[in-house]
Write an enzyme that holds these catalytic residues in place. Structure first.
Site, PDB file in Angstrom:
ATOM      1  CB  SER A   1      -0.541   2.815   8.475  1.00 27.08           C
ATOM      2  OG  SER A   1      -0.064   2.414   7.201  1.00 27.08           O
TER       3      SER A   1
ATOM      4  CE1 TYR B   1       2.506  -1.428  10.781  1.00 22.10           C
ATOM      5  CE2 TYR B   1       1.282  -1.068   8.747  1.00 22.10           C
ATOM      6  CZ  TYR B   1       2.085  -0.587   9.763  1.00 22.10           C
ATOM      7  OH  TYR B   1       2.459   0.740   9.759  1.00 22.10           O
TER       8      TYR B   1
END
Length: 258
Positions: free
Chosen positions: A137, A150
């Site tokens: 990401s 995350y």
């Protein structure tokens, strides 16, 4: 390396970005296509098969948190087609209050899947080399205060991928490793986002981040398919707001050998 004639395994291939990438992959004349996912979607599998009837599509129910499930799924691929040429690790969740599950799916599961695949792909063992693309990401490159867990999992993916893409390993195994980093994309990860932040204090900055510009999963999926066709070993690729770019990480430290 190009996808034509290759055997492809996609972990998490029925999610939004994953499924859009799968549709693109099915236009590349791959030899066989294995989709591993925890939930079956027969309609989506049927739609993938319809894109190219010459490419056999297989679905495998897959629990990335379970080593036995991982081992069984990969053994089934080898039994059916003998070789794995391309592995995409695309499973992921955003739920910071559940630290263990976030890490088990986003990082530990990805590591275990990769480690299971490497001996099967290694040109010096059972394989013929190939490509592994791990999906991280942009929040594996920059901090994410509202989603620290995350973010930590994706930083882990980045560190793991960069480490195993060392030219020493690549020259021995013939396995290239690249990392794909989506920017903010319109997927269910954003649903009920207020319940997924790290702290109760995170809502103010989290909602601000959640209201930034995003991209469609179709654009991100197309970029991922493009990376699978052209990735270089050690490559890091960002898909953000409809643009695909390759990035070079900053080097902060290097060892000094005696």
């Amino acid at each position: 390396m190009g996808l034509s004639g290759k055997n492809v395994v996609f972990v998490g291939g029925l999610g939004f970005i994953g499924y859009e990438a799968c549709k693109q992959i099915m236009t590349k004349n791959v030899a066989s296509f294995f989709v591993f996912d925890v939930l079956e979607n027969a309609e989506n599998i049927k739609a993938l098969q319809a894109i190219n009837p010459k490419t056999k599509v297989y679905y495998t129910k897959f629990d990335i948190t379970n080593k036995a499930s991982i081992k069984s799924a990969f053994a089934d691929v080898i039994a059916k087609v003998q070789y794995i040429d391309v592995l995409v690790n695309g499973a992921g969740i955003l739920t910071d209050p559940n630290v263990e599950l976030t890490m088990n799916i986003n990082l530990i599961g990805l590591i275990n899947t990769t480690l299971e695949a490497i001996p099967l792909m290694d040109k010096n063992k059972k394989g013929r080399g190939g490509l592994i693309v791990n999906i991280a990401s942009v929040l594996g490159l920059e901090p994410a205060p509202p989603a620290a867990i995350y973010c930590a999992s994706k930083f882990g993916v980045m560190g793991f991928s960069r480490s195993i893409s060392d030219p020493y390993y690549y020259n021995l195994t013939g396995i290239a490793v690249a990392t794909f980093c989506p920017g903010l994309t319109e997927t269910p990860l954003k649903n009920n986002i207020a319940t997924k932040y790290t702290f109760e204090y995170s809502k103010v900055i989290g909602d601000k981040l959640n209201n930034t510009k995003t991209q469609k999963p179709e654009a991100c999926g197309a970029h991922l398919a493009q990376v699978l066709d052209t990735a270089e070993n050690g490559g890091i690729y960002i898909s953000n707001q409809g643009t695909l770019s390759k990035v070079t990480p900053t080097v902060y430290w290097q060892p000094t050998f005696n």
